[in-house]
Design a protein around this motif. Sequence first.
Motif, PDB file in Angstrom:
ATOM      1  N   ASN A 167      42.956  56.496  15.638  1.00  0.00           N
ATOM      2  CA  ASN A 167      42.702  57.203  14.378  1.00  0.00           C
ATOM      3  C   ASN A 167      42.916  56.253  13.193  1.00  0.00           C
ATOM      4  O   ASN A 167      42.165  56.287  12.218  1.00  0.00           O
ATOM      5  CB  ASN A 167      43.589  58.437  14.242  1.00  0.00           C
ATOM      6  CG  ASN A 167      43.135  59.581  15.135  1.00  0.00           C
ATOM      7  OD1 ASN A 167      41.979  59.644  15.543  1.00  0.00           O
ATOM      8  ND2 ASN A 167      44.052  60.482  15.443  1.00  0.00           N
ATOM      9  N   GLY A 168      43.930  55.400  13.279  1.00  0.00           N
ATOM     10  CA  GLY A 168      44.150  54.389  12.242  1.00  0.00           C
ATOM     11  C   GLY A 168      43.010  53.390  12.192  1.00  0.00           C
ATOM     12  O   GLY A 168      42.580  52.975  11.101  1.00  0.00           O
TER      13      GLY A 168
ATOM     14  N   LYS B  43      36.040  62.127  29.739  1.00  0.00           N
ATOM     15  CA  LYS B  43      37.271  62.051  28.945  1.00  0.00           C
ATOM     16  C   LYS B  43      37.037  61.295  27.643  1.00  0.00           C
ATOM     17  O   LYS B  43      37.529  61.692  26.588  1.00  0.00           O
ATOM     18  CB  LYS B  43      38.393  61.391  29.756  1.00  0.00           C
ATOM     19  CG  LYS B  43      38.962  62.277  30.834  1.00  0.00           C
ATOM     20  CD  LYS B  43      40.115  61.589  31.540  1.00  0.00           C
ATOM     21  CE  LYS B  43      40.714  62.483  32.608  1.00  0.00           C
ATOM     22  NZ  LYS B  43      41.882  61.855  33.242  1.00  0.00           N
ATOM     23  N   ALA B  44      36.283  60.214  27.709  1.00  0.00           N
ATOM     24  CA  ALA B  44      35.991  59.448  26.493  1.00  0.00           C
ATOM     25  C   ALA B  44      35.168  60.288  25.520  1.00  0.00           C
ATOM     26  O   ALA B  44      35.427  60.278  24.309  1.00  0.00           O
ATOM     27  CB  ALA B  44      35.265  58.158  26.855  1.00  0.00           C
ATOM     28  N   GLN B  45      34.200  61.035  26.018  1.00  0.00           N
ATOM     29  CA  GLN B  45      33.400  61.919  25.168  1.00  0.00           C
ATOM     30  C   GLN B  45      34.275  62.995  24.531  1.00  0.00           C
ATOM     31  O   GLN B  45      34.082  63.340  23.362  1.00  0.00           O
ATOM     32  CB  GLN B  45      32.286  62.581  25.974  1.00  0.00           C
ATOM     33  CG  GLN B  45      31.143  61.661  26.301  1.00  0.00           C
ATOM     34  CD  GLN B  45      30.119  62.310  27.224  1.00  0.00           C
ATOM     35  OE1 GLN B  45      30.467  63.019  28.173  1.00  0.00           O
ATOM     36  NE2 GLN B  45      28.854  62.037  26.953  1.00  0.00           N
TER      37      GLN B  45
ATOM     38  N   TRP C  12      35.676  59.660  16.266  1.00  0.00           N
ATOM     39  CA  TRP C  12      35.628  58.200  16.180  1.00  0.00           C
ATOM     40  C   TRP C  12      34.176  57.742  16.131  1.00  0.00           C
ATOM     41  O   TRP C  12      33.335  58.211  16.901  1.00  0.00           O
ATOM     42  CB  TRP C  12      36.341  57.571  17.367  1.00  0.00           C
ATOM     43  CG  TRP C  12      37.804  57.905  17.450  1.00  0.00           C
ATOM     44  CD1 TRP C  12      38.653  58.176  16.406  1.00  0.00           C
ATOM     45  CD2 TRP C  12      38.586  58.020  18.631  1.00  0.00           C
ATOM     46  NE1 TRP C  12      39.917  58.433  16.874  1.00  0.00           N
ATOM     47  CE2 TRP C  12      39.905  58.350  18.240  1.00  0.00           C
ATOM     48  CE3 TRP C  12      38.305  57.870  19.979  1.00  0.00           C
ATOM     49  CZ2 TRP C  12      40.941  58.527  19.151  1.00  0.00           C
ATOM     50  CZ3 TRP C  12      39.337  58.053  20.893  1.00  0.00           C
ATOM     51  CH2 TRP C  12      40.639  58.370  20.488  1.00  0.00           C
ATOM     52  N   SER C  13      33.898  56.791  15.243  1.00  0.00           N
ATOM     53  CA  SER C  13      32.521  56.323  15.072  1.00  0.00           C
ATOM     54  C   SER C  13      32.318  54.889  15.538  1.00  0.00           C
ATOM     55  O   SER C  13      31.212  54.371  15.457  1.00  0.00           O
ATOM     56  CB  SER C  13      32.108  56.453  13.602  1.00  0.00           C
ATOM     57  OG  SER C  13      32.968  55.698  12.769  1.00  0.00           O
ATOM     58  N   PHE C  14      33.359  54.251  16.038  1.00  0.00           N
ATOM     59  CA  PHE C  14      33.191  52.910  16.601  1.00  0.00           C
ATOM     60  C   PHE C  14      32.730  53.039  18.047  1.00  0.00           C
ATOM     61  O   PHE C  14      32.657  54.141  18.591  1.00  0.00           O
ATOM     62  CB  PHE C  14      34.478  52.075  16.490  1.00  0.00           C
ATOM     63  CG  PHE C  14      35.741  52.852  16.758  1.00  0.00           C
ATOM     64  CD1 PHE C  14      36.110  53.193  18.041  1.00  0.00           C
ATOM     65  CD2 PHE C  14      36.564  53.244  15.710  1.00  0.00           C
ATOM     66  CE1 PHE C  14      37.273  53.903  18.305  1.00  0.00           C
ATOM     67  CE2 PHE C  14      37.736  53.959  15.958  1.00  0.00           C
ATOM     68  CZ  PHE C  14      38.084  54.280  17.250  1.00  0.00           C
TER      69      PHE C  14
END
Length: 173
Positions: A52-53, A78-80, A88-90
């Motif tokens: 998140n940071g 899980k990642a999705q 998260w957009s990276f």
Amino acid sequence: MPLTLRSGERFPRMTFQKVGGGQLLVGEPSGNWTLLVVYRGRHCGRCKKYLNGLEKMRQDWERAGFDIVVVSADTQEKAQADIAEFGWSFNICYGLVVEQMKLLGLYVSEPLSEAETDRVFAEPGVFCITPEGNAQIVSVSNGPAARPELAELLDGMIFTIENNRPPRGTWIE
């Protein structure tokens, strides 16, 4: 645990499966620096706080010339779920395997219970890779509470890039 990856050396060529489709390749020459973050997986609250940071600083890293790649041993599902929950957009990748963990010199843990996760996973690692494909920063931890602070790391990397500083800590006996 013997270190496999050393600063200043060629980063091992690795392909990761990307959430949303396709693959990402690290360790090959590219036009940008790469920030590679290995996280423990969906089960890790500290990882979510760290990522998140990173999301808050994403544009700062990109302005400094970095592509961001984040990977864990988790499944695609899980990642999705993490992306859906945290936005998260990276680049998030999944399916990191033990052989890759070993090449990176990462510590590997078994789950404490099925409630934690259902597979072995890598403890945290943060790597800065030069545009030529070499390891500039190699930071591995044996547990979730010890990771480089992202603002400090970015500040140091900007200094390194602007002053063409070589990798440090290249000698280990």
